[in-house]
Design a protein around this motif. Structure first.
Motif, PDB file in Angstrom:
ATOM      1  N   GLY A 207       6.986 -35.485  11.796  1.00 52.09           N
ATOM      2  CA  GLY A 207       6.173 -34.611  12.620  1.00 52.09           C
ATOM      3  C   GLY A 207       6.576 -34.556  14.078  1.00 52.09           C
ATOM      4  N   SER A 208       7.491 -35.422  14.491  1.00 48.22           N
ATOM      5  CA  SER A 208       7.961 -35.408  15.876  1.00 48.22           C
ATOM      6  C   SER A 208       9.241 -34.583  15.977  1.00 48.22           C
ATOM      7  N   GLU A 209       9.406 -33.905  17.093  1.00 46.74           N
ATOM      8  CA  GLU A 209      10.604 -33.106  17.320  1.00 46.74           C
ATOM      9  C   GLU A 209      11.268 -33.531  18.620  1.00 46.74           C
ATOM     10  N   VAL A 210      12.600 -33.581  18.578  1.00 43.50           N
ATOM     11  CA  VAL A 210      13.396 -33.967  19.747  1.00 43.50           C
ATOM     12  C   VAL A 210      14.546 -32.989  19.887  1.00 43.50           C
ATOM     13  N   ALA A 211      14.762 -32.480  21.079  1.00 44.78           N
ATOM     14  CA  ALA A 211      15.893 -31.600  21.358  1.00 44.78           C
ATOM     15  C   ALA A 211      16.845 -32.326  22.305  1.00 44.78           C
ATOM     16  N   VAL A 212      18.122 -32.296  21.968  1.00 43.00           N
ATOM     17  CA  VAL A 212      19.137 -32.981  22.765  1.00 43.00           C
ATOM     18  C   VAL A 212      20.172 -31.962  23.222  1.00 43.00           C
ATOM     19  N   ALA A 213      20.466 -31.964  24.517  1.00 43.02           N
ATOM     20  CA  ALA A 213      21.530 -31.117  25.055  1.00 43.02           C
ATOM     21  C   ALA A 213      22.814 -31.939  25.067  1.00 43.02           C
TER      22      ALA A 213
END
Length: 301
Positions: A207-213
């Motif tokens: 349920g957790s979301e992480v965006a990485v550049a």
């Protein structure tokens, strides 16, 4: 007047935007197209199209007729396809557009089976990662991946593959194995610059979301280039399981961060708008769909 032929002519005129363009598409002269539309309007007793300096515009009646005509053409074609597909082998030429790496890995090795099944069929296979104009290129069907932006296209999703973060054991021995998505900022990313790629990688878990550049010194515009760079231990990349399935099975490439999920990638069969889907194209798509399903059921070596 052949009612179905008149419908096909009208639909072609609307989608081509002019009588002359429709004539080229149907291999007919402009006078024949104009006469067919005039006869159709006379028989229906309504004006379907209005000409102006800016081109052709459908009337309200023309729009309604267009919607129903497309449905009637599709249903008539499907009726023919069912009979032809069941009673005879395919013949003629089939022009297919498809991504380079995916096709070389998953379609070409199995294509001999399809050709042996249809000895009178020829396939013109255009390998290209770009999204081409199907009508302009005379393509019968394209295999495209990712999200389809053009809603006017006739398309059917035929398969789905998970995306993975992948690299070689040699690269991970040198640069370390990322334990969490945030660790990727310290790695060399091989960035795929076509649609569906890019430097923003989004992960989800419970349920957790992480965006990485991510960042990297290499950007490539073709999937085959990304494959070569990963296999050369130049960095890690996000790719579909399809892209590296042989190497994942052999251990030459490893997937990391497997407890996190990336958005999956869809494979679509895309057909040119305004043209009938041929029995050849339909059979080819069914073959690819079945081949991928069989591959998923085959145990890894």
């Amino acid at each position: 007047m052949d009612r179905l032929a008149a419908m096909e002519t009208y639909v072609s005129v609307v989608e081509a935007g002019s009588f002359s363009a429709a004539g080229k598409r149907m291999d007919l002269g402009q006078p024949a197209i104009s006469k067919s539309i005039a006869q159709l309007e006379e028989r229906l007793g309504v004006r379907l199209l209005v000409r102006s300096t800016r081109g052709l515009t459908m009337t309200d009646a023309g729009q309604r007729f267009y919607d129903h005509a497309k449905l009637a053409i599709r249903e008539a074609d499907e009726a023919e396809q069912v009979v032809r597909h069941a009673s005879a082998s395919l013949s003629g030429k089939l022009r297919v557009s498809a991504a380079v790496s995916f096709t070389c890995l998953h379609v070409l090795p199995r294509l001999d089976t399809f050709l042996n099944r249809h000895p009178d069929l020829e396939i013109d296979l255009a390998l290209d990662d770009r999204n081409i104009d199907l009508l302009e290129e005379g393509t019968d069907v394209a295999l495209r991946m990712g999200t389809l932006i053009d809603s006017s296209m006739t398309a059917r999703r035929i398969a789905r593959s998970p995306r993975l973060v992948v690299g070689t054991p040699e690269y991970f021995a040198r640069a370390g194995v990322p334990k969490a998505p945030a660790d990727l900022i310290r790695h060399q990313a091989i960035v795929y610059s076509q649609r569906g790629g890019g430097q923003a990688w989004s992960f989800s878990k419970s349920g957790s979301e992480v965006a990485v550049a991510v960042s990297g010194r290499l950007r490539v515009s073709a999937a085959e280039g990304m494959r070569t760079a990963v296999l050369g231990s130049m960095g890690l990349a996000v790719a579909s399981r399809w892209m590296f399935s042989p190497e994942l099975e052999s251990g030459r490439v490893q997937a990391v961060l497997t407890d996190w999920q990336l958005p999956p990638i869809d494979l679509w069969a895309v057909f040119p708008a305004g043209r009938l889907v041929t029995a050849r194209a339909r059979a080819f798509v069914e073959f690819v769909e079945q081949a991928l399903a069989d591959g998923e059921r085959t145990p890894a070596a």
